[in-house]
Design a protein around this motif. Structure first.
Motif, PDB file in Angstrom:
ATOM      1  N   LYS B 159       0.838  -1.198   0.000  1.00  0.00           N
ATOM      2  CA  LYS B 159       0.000   0.000   0.000  1.00  0.00           C
ATOM      3  C   LYS B 159       0.872   1.247   0.000  1.00  0.00           C
ATOM      4  CE  LYS B 159      -3.914  -2.125   2.319  1.00  0.00           C
ATOM      5  NZ  LYS B 159      -4.172  -2.654   3.647  1.00  0.00           N
ATOM      6  N   LYS B 160       0.250   2.370  -0.283  1.00  0.00           N
ATOM      7  CA  LYS B 160       0.949   3.654  -0.283  1.00  0.00           C
ATOM      8  C   LYS B 160       0.448   4.495   0.878  1.00  0.00           C
ATOM      9  CE  LYS B 160       3.073   2.838  -4.224  1.00  0.00           C
ATOM     10  NZ  LYS B 160       4.542   2.762  -4.327  1.00  0.00           N
ATOM     11  N   HIS B 161       1.278   5.420   1.314  1.00  0.00           N
ATOM     12  CA  HIS B 161       0.884   6.299   2.415  1.00  0.00           C
ATOM     13  C   HIS B 161       1.625   7.629   2.317  1.00  0.00           C
ATOM     14  CE1 HIS B 161      -0.627   7.319   6.415  1.00  0.00           C
ATOM     15  NE2 HIS B 161       0.569   7.816   6.666  1.00  0.00           N
ATOM     16  N   CYS B 162       0.954   8.706   2.810  1.00  0.00           N
ATOM     17  CA  CYS B 162       1.591  10.024   2.929  1.00  0.00           C
ATOM     18  C   CYS B 162       1.438  10.511   4.366  1.00  0.00           C
ATOM     19  CB  CYS B 162       0.892  11.042   2.027  1.00  0.00           C
ATOM     20  SG  CYS B 162       1.544  11.143   0.383  1.00  0.00           S
ATOM     21  N   CYS B 208      11.063   9.756   6.978  1.00  0.00           N
ATOM     22  CA  CYS B 208      10.083  10.058   5.937  1.00  0.00           C
ATOM     23  C   CYS B 208       9.850  11.560   5.939  1.00  0.00           C
ATOM     24  CB  CYS B 208       8.767   9.341   6.216  1.00  0.00           C
ATOM     25  SG  CYS B 208       8.867   7.551   6.090  1.00  0.00           S
ATOM     26  N   GLU B 213       4.937  10.387  -0.776  1.00  0.00           N
ATOM     27  CA  GLU B 213       4.357   9.046  -0.760  1.00  0.00           C
ATOM     28  C   GLU B 213       5.406   7.976  -0.447  1.00  0.00           C
ATOM     29  OE1 GLU B 213       0.945   7.643  -3.546  1.00  0.00           O
ATOM     30  OE2 GLU B 213       2.801   6.811  -4.344  1.00  0.00           O
ATOM     31  N   THR B 215       5.946   3.560   0.513  1.00  0.00           N
ATOM     32  CA  THR B 215       5.386   2.239   0.259  1.00  0.00           C
ATOM     33  C   THR B 215       5.440   1.409   1.532  1.00  0.00           C
ATOM     34  OG1 THR B 215       6.216   2.348  -1.998  1.00  0.00           O
ATOM     35  CG2 THR B 215       5.639   0.161  -1.162  1.00  0.00           C
ATOM     36  N   ASP B 231      10.856   3.964   0.233  1.00  0.00           N
ATOM     37  CA  ASP B 231      10.497   5.006  -0.725  1.00  0.00           C
ATOM     38  C   ASP B 231      10.239   4.375  -2.088  1.00  0.00           C
ATOM     39  OD1 ASP B 231      12.897   4.567  -2.013  1.00  0.00           O
ATOM     40  OD2 ASP B 231      13.829   6.432  -1.351  1.00  0.00           O
ATOM     41  N   ASP B 232       9.964   5.200  -3.087  1.00  0.00           N
ATOM     42  CA  ASP B 232       9.573   4.692  -4.408  1.00  0.00           C
ATOM     43  C   ASP B 232      10.693   3.906  -5.080  1.00  0.00           C
ATOM     44  OD1 ASP B 232       7.034   5.489  -4.316  1.00  0.00           O
ATOM     45  OD2 ASP B 232       7.259   7.262  -5.599  1.00  0.00           O
TER      46      ASP B 232
END
Lengths: 251, 251
Positions: B159-162, B208, B213, B215, B231-232
């Protein structure tokens, strides 16, 4: 028992660095946590706190919160919450708070409205059963306005959200503070750096459930930001207001 | 000053209903909040706390946390955190904690590893400058194992998160507790009802940033859940372990 019937209760705290916002101040979320904490402590002294009520499957729940601050407690300083009940009726207890800096100066006030729910029947109960409540009402002044009317919020770019495990409280409801956190998170960091939250209001209408998607409607077209959490059919979970004021006028 | 050099520091708290998990226990997130709080208070007594260090743009940051509990503090009970420094070297301070119930029985332990960063230069500083640290080391036993090796985690359904405004601390970093909250939220409520967190470990690798965004990789194929925030490009922000144990064996 005289001790159980004191009309005003106060609790002094210390604002640790780990609790602060990027601005070195007390966050609204911690302010609400303290509101709930001192309200619970005061109710405990009257024997109508969590322990007593939970034995009958009853619990105090927040219906409305209005907070108005001229300044927030600052890092590494002590601060005090004073609380008293302004009024009660069959359904609601109107409990107010004054927040003081460590030098005794007034930082702000809060007005809250509480109900008691029966967690099994899932309904609000008549609190006139607490007959002494009318005798512990205090006329301590609370010079901030009563809750304003919070209208539905339209948002063409509404986001979605699911509350998770850490959002749940001991009653398996979404913690009252977590709604506020989610709403505060809808505004960008830069805005909180240039403005402070002069007034915050929230009306809890219908609880959100664990892991059920909700919609976030935000109107931030002015400094009087309006927010709403709704379900997929548009029914309201809560509505809120974040009134921002430029920091320059405060400092 | 004798007072400033006490090797063990303790702080007693009360677990309010509003702070509890759905299981009526202290959440891991609050446990970590208390760890940070009592560590800060102890460092303050040695004049190497937040106030002193922040004047030089320095700040203590958490590198590793390992928590192992046989039980958690329970609602409406007092509990105590005792802390001491087990060891130090040029880069790290190894600070341990014992958590006691109000009757004095041991509920669990935690091991933490701290570094001091220069927030302007964004680098770890040599803490041998705090020459007295070697004199305040305590041989208080800490019978839980040292941090285990946390390997990368593969997840085909990441999933992704901010992280948002309320996740930021006074240094404008994501608050150490918020990583834990995000990781705990990756497991379902039902799992926490049937199991308790016997051991929790986290390694903070790289912070972070606000609104960027990330992961979330989770391997919950066994009760020894492994988690990673990356990270991405796959570079690690932190890795964690949630070791679950069935509640029936505890009760």
């Amino acid at each position: 028992m005289e001790q159980q019937r004191i009309t005003e209760y106060s609790h002094r705290y210390f604002l640790a660095p780990g609790e602060c916002t990027p601005e070195g101040e007390m966050p609204i979320t911690l302010l609400l946590t303290r509101i709930i904490e001192v309200a619970t402590e005061h109710a405990d002294m009257w024997n109508i706190g969590y322990s007593t009520l939970s034995a009958d499957n009853l619990a105090w729940v927040l219906s409305r919160v209005s907070i108005e601050m001229t300044q927030y407690p600052k890092v590494n300083r002590k601060y005090t919450f004073v609380t008293w009940v302004e009024n009660t009726n069959r359904h609601f207890s109107f409990r107010n708070f004054k927040i003081l800096d460590q030098d005794g100066s007034t930082l702000g006030y809060a007005r809250t409205i509480w109900a008691v729910i029966d967690s099994k029947a899932r309904e609000i109960v008549d609190i006139s059963r607490f007959t002494f409540l009318k005798d512990v009402v205090s006329d301590h002044p609370c010079p901030i306005s009563t809750p304003s009317r919070l209208l539905p919020v339209a948002d063409d770019h509404a986001k979605k959200h699911c509350f998770k495990y850490c959002d749940l409280d001991i009653n398996r409801h979404v913690n009252s503070v977590r709604y506020v956190e989610l709403l505060m998170n809808q505004l960008p960091l830069e805005l909180y750096q240039s403005c402070f939250v002069k007034r915050f209001e929230i009306a809890y209408v219908r609880e959100c459930l664990y892991n059920v998607e909700v919609t976030l409607n935000v109107d931030s077209s002015t400094n009087d930001v309006r927010l709403e959490i709704a379900d997929d059919n548009g029914a309201t979970h809560c509505r809120a207001r974040i009134l921002l004021e430029p920091r320059s006028s405060e400092l």
